[in-house]
Design a protein around this motif. Sequence first.
Motif, PDB file in Angstrom:
ATOM      1  N   GLN A  26       0.814  -1.206   0.000  1.00 15.26           N
ATOM      2  CA  GLN A  26       0.000   0.000   0.000  1.00 15.26           C
ATOM      3  C   GLN A  26       0.847   1.255   0.000  1.00 15.26           C
ATOM      4  O   GLN A  26       1.885   1.317   0.636  1.00 15.26           O
ATOM      5  CB  GLN A  26      -0.933   0.009   1.222  1.00 15.26           C
ATOM      6  N   LYS A  27       0.386   2.255  -0.707  1.00 16.41           N
ATOM      7  CA  LYS A  27       1.087   3.535  -0.751  1.00 16.41           C
ATOM      8  C   LYS A  27       0.952   4.219   0.594  1.00 16.41           C
ATOM      9  O   LYS A  27      -0.153   4.441   1.076  1.00 16.41           O
ATOM     10  CB  LYS A  27       0.493   4.422  -1.846  1.00 16.41           C
ATOM     11  N   PRO A  28       2.058   4.607   1.251  1.00 17.27           N
ATOM     12  CA  PRO A  28       1.972   5.232   2.571  1.00 17.27           C
ATOM     13  C   PRO A  28       1.240   6.561   2.502  1.00 17.27           C
ATOM     14  O   PRO A  28       1.356   7.288   1.520  1.00 17.27           O
ATOM     15  CB  PRO A  28       3.445   5.434   2.969  1.00 17.27           C
ATOM     16  N   PRO A  29       0.464   6.892   3.538  1.00 17.65           N
ATOM     17  CA  PRO A  29      -0.192   8.191   3.569  1.00 17.65           C
ATOM     18  C   PRO A  29       0.820   9.296   3.773  1.00 17.65           C
ATOM     19  O   PRO A  29       2.010   9.050   3.950  1.00 17.65           O
ATOM     20  CB  PRO A  29      -1.142   8.082   4.774  1.00 17.65           C
ATOM     21  N   LEU A 115      -6.178  -4.722  -0.097  1.00 17.84           N
ATOM     22  CA  LEU A 115      -5.837  -5.334  -1.379  1.00 17.84           C
ATOM     23  C   LEU A 115      -5.636  -4.285  -2.467  1.00 17.84           C
ATOM     24  O   LEU A 115      -4.983  -4.542  -3.474  1.00 17.84           O
ATOM     25  CB  LEU A 115      -6.930  -6.313  -1.809  1.00 17.84           C
ATOM     26  N   SER A 116      -6.208  -3.112  -2.258  1.00 15.13           N
ATOM     27  CA  SER A 116      -6.036  -2.014  -3.207  1.00 15.13           C
ATOM     28  C   SER A 116      -5.652  -0.766  -2.431  1.00 15.13           C
ATOM     29  O   SER A 116      -5.972  -0.646  -1.249  1.00 15.13           O
ATOM     30  CB  SER A 116      -7.332  -1.754  -3.982  1.00 15.13           C
ATOM     31  N   PRO A 117      -4.965   0.174  -3.077  1.00 14.29           N
ATOM     32  CA  PRO A 117      -4.628   1.424  -2.388  1.00 14.29           C
ATOM     33  C   PRO A 117      -5.869   2.298  -2.231  1.00 14.29           C
ATOM     34  O   PRO A 117      -6.852   2.150  -2.966  1.00 14.29           O
ATOM     35  CB  PRO A 117      -3.604   2.073  -3.328  1.00 14.29           C
ATOM     36  N   ILE A 118      -5.841   3.192  -1.248  1.00 15.45           N
ATOM     37  CA  ILE A 118      -6.904   4.182  -1.105  1.00 15.45           C
ATOM     38  C   ILE A 118      -6.696   5.244  -2.170  1.00 15.45           C
ATOM     39  O   ILE A 118      -5.617   5.832  -2.281  1.00 15.45           O
ATOM     40  CB  ILE A 118      -6.872   4.830   0.290  1.00 15.45           C
ATOM     41  N   VAL A 119      -7.705   5.484  -2.993  1.00 12.35           N
ATOM     42  CA  VAL A 119      -7.590   6.448  -4.088  1.00 12.35           C
ATOM     43  C   VAL A 119      -8.710   7.480  -3.987  1.00 12.35           C
ATOM     44  O   VAL A 119      -9.710   7.278  -3.293  1.00 12.35           O
ATOM     45  CB  VAL A 119      -7.655   5.735  -5.458  1.00 12.35           C
ATOM     46  N   GLU A 120      -8.527   8.597  -4.693  1.00 12.47           N
ATOM     47  CA  GLU A 120      -9.514   9.666  -4.634  1.00 12.47           C
ATOM     48  C   GLU A 120     -10.854   9.235  -5.218  1.00 12.47           C
ATOM     49  O   GLU A 120     -11.908   9.570  -4.697  1.00 12.47           O
ATOM     50  CB  GLU A 120      -8.978  10.903  -5.373  1.00 12.47           C
ATOM     51  N   ASP A 121     -10.821   8.505  -6.327  1.00 14.78           N
ATOM     52  CA  ASP A 121     -12.047   8.033  -6.962  1.00 14.78           C
ATOM     53  C   ASP A 121     -12.278   6.581  -6.560  1.00 14.78           C
ATOM     54  O   ASP A 121     -11.552   5.688  -7.011  1.00 14.78           O
ATOM     55  CB  ASP A 121     -11.922   8.150  -8.486  1.00 14.78           C
ATOM     56  N   PRO A 122     -13.265   6.294  -5.721  1.00 16.90           N
ATOM     57  CA  PRO A 122     -13.496   4.911  -5.265  1.00 16.90           C
ATOM     58  C   PRO A 122     -13.809   3.944  -6.391  1.00 16.90           C
ATOM     59  O   PRO A 122     -13.638   2.732  -6.239  1.00 16.90           O
ATOM     60  CB  PRO A 122     -14.681   5.056  -4.297  1.00 16.90           C
ATOM     61  N   ASP A 123     -14.245   4.449  -7.545  1.00 16.76           N
ATOM     62  CA  ASP A 123     -14.534   3.570  -8.670  1.00 16.76           C
ATOM     63  C   ASP A 123     -13.264   3.104  -9.385  1.00 16.76           C
ATOM     64  O   ASP A 123     -13.321   2.269 -10.285  1.00 16.76           O
ATOM     65  CB  ASP A 123     -15.445   4.285  -9.677  1.00 16.76           C
ATOM     66  N   ARG A 124     -12.116   3.661  -8.964  1.00 13.07           N
ATOM     67  CA  ARG A 124     -10.849   3.298  -9.588  1.00 13.07           C
ATOM     68  C   ARG A 124      -9.887   2.651  -8.584  1.00 13.07           C
ATOM     69  O   ARG A 124      -8.669   2.706  -8.742  1.00 13.07           O
ATOM     70  CB  ARG A 124     -10.192   4.525 -10.232  1.00 13.07           C
ATOM     71  N   ALA A 125     -10.442   2.011  -7.590  1.00 17.65           N
ATOM     72  CA  ALA A 125      -9.610   1.343  -6.573  1.00 17.65           C
ATOM     73  C   ALA A 125      -9.235  -0.056  -7.054  1.00 17.65           C
ATOM     74  O   ALA A 125      -9.669  -1.064  -6.511  1.00 17.65           O
ATOM     75  CB  ALA A 125     -10.363   1.288  -5.246  1.00 17.65           C
ATOM     76  N   ASP A 303      -9.215  -0.619   8.229  1.00 17.98           N
ATOM     77  CA  ASP A 303     -10.229   0.375   8.561  1.00 17.98           C
ATOM     78  C   ASP A 303     -10.818   0.159   9.943  1.00 17.98           C
ATOM     79  O   ASP A 303     -10.703  -0.920  10.521  1.00 17.98           O
ATOM     80  CB  ASP A 303     -11.340   0.318   7.507  1.00 17.98           C
ATOM     81  N   ARG A 304     -11.491   1.175  10.449  1.00 15.95           N
ATOM     82  CA  ARG A 304     -12.182   1.043  11.740  1.00 15.95           C
ATOM     83  C   ARG A 304     -13.196  -0.096  11.715  1.00 15.95           C
ATOM     84  O   ARG A 304     -13.393  -0.791  12.707  1.00 15.95           O
ATOM     85  CB  ARG A 304     -12.926   2.340  12.083  1.00 15.95           C
ATOM     86  N   THR A 305     -13.848  -0.255  10.585  1.00 17.27           N
ATOM     87  CA  THR A 305     -14.866  -1.301  10.500  1.00 17.27           C
ATOM     88  C   THR A 305     -14.261  -2.694  10.642  1.00 17.27           C
ATOM     89  O   THR A 305     -14.958  -3.639  11.008  1.00 17.27           O
ATOM     90  CB  THR A 305     -15.624  -1.205   9.162  1.00 17.27           C
ATOM     91  N   ASP A 306     -12.967  -2.826  10.367  1.00 17.32           N
ATOM     92  CA  ASP A 306     -12.297  -4.117  10.530  1.00 17.32           C
ATOM     93  C   ASP A 306     -12.050  -4.446  12.003  1.00 17.32           C
ATOM     94  O   ASP A 306     -11.800  -5.604  12.351  1.00 17.32           O
ATOM     95  CB  ASP A 306     -10.968  -4.130   9.774  1.00 17.32           C
ATOM     96  N   GLU A 307     -12.119  -3.444  12.854  1.00 20.07           N
ATOM     97  CA  GLU A 307     -11.882  -3.672  14.277  1.00 20.07           C
ATOM     98  C   GLU A 307     -12.939  -4.592  14.883  1.00 20.07           C
ATOM     99  O   GLU A 307     -12.680  -5.288  15.874  1.00 20.07           O
ATOM    100  CB  GLU A 307     -11.834  -2.336  15.021  1.00 20.07           C
TER     101      GLU A 307
END
Length: 342
Positions: A26-29, A115-125, A303-307
Amino acid sequence: MVAAQNVITDRKSVLSMAITVTVSAQKPPAPHGYISISRKKLLQNLEISAGARLNAWVDSMRASSPTHIKSTPSLAYDQGSWNLQHPSALEMFEQIIDASKGKQIVMFLDYDGTLSPIVEDPDRAFMSKKMRKTVRKVAKCFPTAIVSGRCRDKVYKFVKLAELYYAGSHGMDIKAPEKRSNSNRDSEPVRFQPASEFLPMIDEVYKQLVDTTKSTPGAKVENNKFCVSVHFRCVEEKKWSELAQQVRSVLKEYPKLRLTQGRKVLEIRPTIKWDKGKALEFLLESLGYANCNDFFPVYIGDDRTDEDAFKILRDRGQGFGILVSKFPRKQVHHILYKNPMR
């Protein structure tokens, strides 16, 4: 169920590859830190008043942003202390292997940010070819499930692997592979949708949110079938309060729906007691591991939801939860911490 009959060297190699790729690719923030708001505190704030509720939402939106760290000691975790409590999954790999010996490994993977990086457009993840190849190899050795907040159909279009279990909409839409490696190949695949009655309401809220938030530049509303996601990754911070108010104006008319927080996203979900942790339990039961100890679940998420899933593993005292994160977080349950590398 997929049987893991591989020799230990193959088993070790595949698990190592899975952990290495997911926590390293994953690309670091941005080079800032991360703070989190206690879920209990947030819920208390939501009950005070409309104004306090709005402020709590905006604070939570800030907390979900990796670019929002303060250098003050009261808001920042001690990195060394955190690493001691939550060591690197890669550094603990031999211990993970030892703990899993003689047991069936079961893999659970989040999608966005894992499995995918966080991107600005969620349709392109999109996930990389390397990641897809790795997940395919893992699924050949161990039962493997994707557990995501996304609509199940959308996740499948991203992953494109028919041999996996898919749990979309935070586990509210679960489907097993069409063809399963057991004696009864003609049986119907496992399907589970505990919130089906909410579908008309979710569609209605989605349409209202699209109309209500269209005046906020950068806001994107996504219909994930059993939940609605309001992405604010591309919204200027000065507009966050306005966006939160817009979401609140719609949500207040639907007491059977609740708001949860993810990474740069507000999630509107049914109030039923169901989350990624419940989905994990359901999948384990479907695989025949509800009341046995000869399996070893591994859950990787960011993510928080994974907690909710991490907490289930902690409560069961089985397996490992692995958090994909560059920075410490306050509200986590039984996780292994790993700095992403690129």
